[in-house]
Design a protein around this motif. Structure first.
Motif: not given
Length: 137
Positions: A97-112, A118-121, A129-134
């Motif tokens: 689906p649009l807006l759910t690309g695994p590389l985009m999500a990985g990039h966002v996670l890495q930057e967070a 804090v990730i806004f989405t 499953g990741h130790d980040v604030a969402v």
């Protein structure tokens, strides 16, 4: 760097073949080391190849410093151009689906993780499953 022949741009599958010693890719690497060509490695192809092969960072450090190897970073401006090319492929993709690309999500996670951000989405389950604030919007 000026070379005798046009550059070669590698997609993720070609990067994996290079890492696995495919004869054609080894010849291309030899040509790059000799200064006859440049091998262009888009950052997104590197990321996708890494997702497949899971090499240690030290191995990548060696590869990315080789003579004739040029990493093409994904900057703001060329990210816009990439999005234009990707749009028709994603718009009718049967699985992704649009807006759910695994590389985009990985990039966002890495930057967070790196910036303790804090990730806004609208799609918080992408980051489960990741130790980040969402924060869902």
């Amino acid at each position: 760097m000026t070379t005798r022949h046009p550059p070669r741009v590698l997609d993720a599958s070609a990067v994996v073949e290079l890492l696995q010693g495919h004869p054609m890719m080894m010849t291309m690497l030899a040509d790059a080391l000799a200064g006859w060509i440049n091998m262009l490695l888009p950052a997104s192809a590197i990321a996708e190849a890494q997702a497949a092969v899971r090499l240690p960072a030290s191995t990548w450090d060696h590869i990315l410093r080789l003579h004739g190897t040029v990493v093409l970073d994904l900057t703001g401006r060329n990210a816009l151009e990439v999005g234009i090319f990707a749009s028709p492929r994603l718009e009718h993709h049967p699985v992704q689906p649009l807006l759910t690309g695994p590389l985009m999500a990985g990039h966002v996670l890495q930057e967070a993780v790196e910036t303790k951000a804090v990730i806004f989405t609208r799609i918080p389950e992408l980051y489960g499953g990741h130790d980040v604030a969402v924060r869902a919007i």
